[in-house]
Design a protein around this motif. Structure first.
Motif, PDB file in Angstrom:
ATOM      1  N   LEU A   5     -75.953  94.201   2.135  1.00 28.41           N
ATOM      2  CA  LEU A   5     -74.748  93.779   1.433  1.00 28.41           C
ATOM      3  C   LEU A   5     -75.072  93.342   0.014  1.00 28.41           C
ATOM      4  O   LEU A   5     -76.200  92.956  -0.292  1.00 28.41           O
ATOM      5  CB  LEU A   5     -74.071  92.653   2.209  1.00 28.41           C
ATOM      6  CG  LEU A   5     -73.665  92.995   3.651  1.00 28.41           C
ATOM      7  CD1 LEU A   5     -73.010  91.801   4.315  1.00 28.41           C
ATOM      8  CD2 LEU A   5     -72.757  94.220   3.695  1.00 28.41           C
ATOM      9  N   LEU A  10     -69.410  93.994  -1.056  1.00 31.75           N
ATOM     10  CA  LEU A  10     -68.590  92.960  -0.421  1.00 31.75           C
ATOM     11  C   LEU A  10     -67.203  92.894  -1.072  1.00 31.75           C
ATOM     12  O   LEU A  10     -66.193  92.701  -0.397  1.00 31.75           O
ATOM     13  CB  LEU A  10     -69.277  91.597  -0.503  1.00 31.75           C
ATOM     14  CG  LEU A  10     -70.450  91.378   0.449  1.00 31.75           C
ATOM     15  CD1 LEU A  10     -71.188  90.088   0.091  1.00 31.75           C
ATOM     16  CD2 LEU A  10     -69.979  91.329   1.906  1.00 31.75           C
ATOM     17  N   PHE A  13     -65.261  95.680   0.288  1.00 30.29           N
ATOM     18  CA  PHE A  13     -64.800  95.356   1.644  1.00 30.29           C
ATOM     19  C   PHE A  13     -63.570  94.463   1.599  1.00 30.29           C
ATOM     20  O   PHE A  13     -62.636  94.647   2.388  1.00 30.29           O
ATOM     21  CB  PHE A  13     -65.923  94.677   2.428  1.00 30.29           C
ATOM     22  CG  PHE A  13     -65.534  94.317   3.840  1.00 30.29           C
ATOM     23  CD1 PHE A  13     -65.613  95.263   4.850  1.00 30.29           C
ATOM     24  CD2 PHE A  13     -65.086  93.044   4.158  1.00 30.29           C
ATOM     25  CE1 PHE A  13     -65.244  94.951   6.158  1.00 30.29           C
ATOM     26  CE2 PHE A  13     -64.712  92.712   5.460  1.00 30.29           C
ATOM     27  CZ  PHE A  13     -64.795  93.670   6.463  1.00 30.29           C
ATOM     28  N   PRO A  17     -61.626  97.724   3.703  1.00 37.06           N
ATOM     29  CA  PRO A  17     -62.762  98.037   4.572  1.00 37.06           C
ATOM     30  C   PRO A  17     -63.008  99.542   4.720  1.00 37.06           C
ATOM     31  O   PRO A  17     -64.153  99.973   4.864  1.00 37.06           O
ATOM     32  CB  PRO A  17     -62.363  97.399   5.906  1.00 37.06           C
ATOM     33  CG  PRO A  17     -61.478  96.257   5.525  1.00 37.06           C
ATOM     34  CD  PRO A  17     -60.691  96.776   4.347  1.00 37.06           C
ATOM     35  N   THR A 196     -66.548  86.482   4.141  1.00 36.64           N
ATOM     36  CA  THR A 196     -66.540  87.929   3.895  1.00 36.64           C
ATOM     37  C   THR A 196     -67.799  88.575   4.459  1.00 36.64           C
ATOM     38  O   THR A 196     -67.737  89.655   5.060  1.00 36.64           O
ATOM     39  CB  THR A 196     -66.416  88.224   2.388  1.00 36.64           C
ATOM     40  OG1 THR A 196     -65.230  87.626   1.876  1.00 36.64           O
ATOM     41  CG2 THR A 196     -66.371  89.725   2.123  1.00 36.64           C
ATOM     42  N   CYS A 200     -67.625  91.335   7.343  1.00 35.95           N
ATOM     43  CA  CYS A 200     -68.196  92.645   7.047  1.00 35.95           C
ATOM     44  C   CYS A 200     -69.222  93.044   8.103  1.00 35.95           C
ATOM     45  O   CYS A 200     -69.224  94.177   8.601  1.00 35.95           O
ATOM     46  CB  CYS A 200     -68.826  92.620   5.653  1.00 35.95           C
ATOM     47  SG  CYS A 200     -69.367  94.232   5.070  1.00 35.95           S
TER      48      CYS A 200
END
Length: 230
Positions: A5, A10, A13, A17, A196, A200
């Protein structure tokens, strides 16, 4: 598949997503250069060179007419001044931690979260403030500082500092966006970052990436295609 990540994926996302899935998991959505991105890279390179070497007429003359030269010079002078008072300047600085939040190498197999910061000023004493800066071209658009708060969290973990100050330097518009986090008071200022990351990882584990309609949809490679899912 192991997914590392970063602030950028992020942020993707958070927006959608499904787009994260295409960009980061399957990599079907491929990054493509644009004139704006190419110019941004060129201006970044000039700023970074000036921060290392100091401001000069030679460097000043290489910026295009979209840049606020006085603002760019003031930014460079700030960084150079910090260096002279003892802070260690690190340009394009790589910061990385594993899944247990232990510092690790950028390419380590255990790498879980990493970020490459434009500018990091590391204090001699961990009780002093760590400074992180990001150079932006174009207009100011990021009001929640998500990218820099991810980098601030990494800086706190890796350097053990209690406070991290961070800047967006918008060298075209002349805007400066500044904030700081006092980690001695806890993680409240980065709770959405932690949330997050958790969400994720859960999506990756469950292979669940729902599409989300947002203002950036029309610039997505999957816009109005079956891969989008909307």
């Amino acid at each position: 598949m192991s997914v590392v990540l970063s602030p950028s994926n992020l942020q993707t996302f958070r927006q959608c997503p499904r787009q994260f899935y295409g960009k980061t998991v399957t990599r079907q959505i491929v990054w493509k250069p644009t004139k704006q991105k190419t110019r941004g890279t060129q201006m970044h390179t000039l700023m970074e060179r000036a921060m290392r070497m100091g401001w000069s007429d030679d460097i000043s003359g290489q910026f295009d007419n979209q840049v606020d030269i006085m603002m760019a010079k003031d930014t460079v002078d700030f960084v150079v001044g910090m260096r002279k008072t003892g802070w260690d300047l690190r340009i394009e600085h790589e910061m990385c931690v594993d899944g247990k939040c232990n510092p690790c190498g950028w390419w380590d197999e255990a790498a879980a979260l990493r970020a490459k910061a434009d500018v990091v000023l590391v204090p001699e004493d961990a009780y002093d403030c760590l400074f992180i800066g990001d150079i932006k071209t174009g207009k100011k658009y990021d009001n929640d500082h998500f990218q820099l708060r991810v980098e601030a969290l990494l800086g706190h973990i890796i350097y053990g500092v209690k406070e991290v100050a961070y800047y967006y330097w918008y060298i075209d518009s002349g805007d400066i966006d500044y904030a700081s986090i006092d980690f001695s008071r806890g993680l409240a200022d980065v709770q959405d970052v932690l949330d997050t990351i958790r969400d994720c990882r859960q999506s990756i584990k469950n292979n669940y990436f729902p599409p989300t309609n947002n203002v950036f949809c029309k610039w997505c490679e999957w816009y109005k295609k079956k891969e989008c899912g909307l």
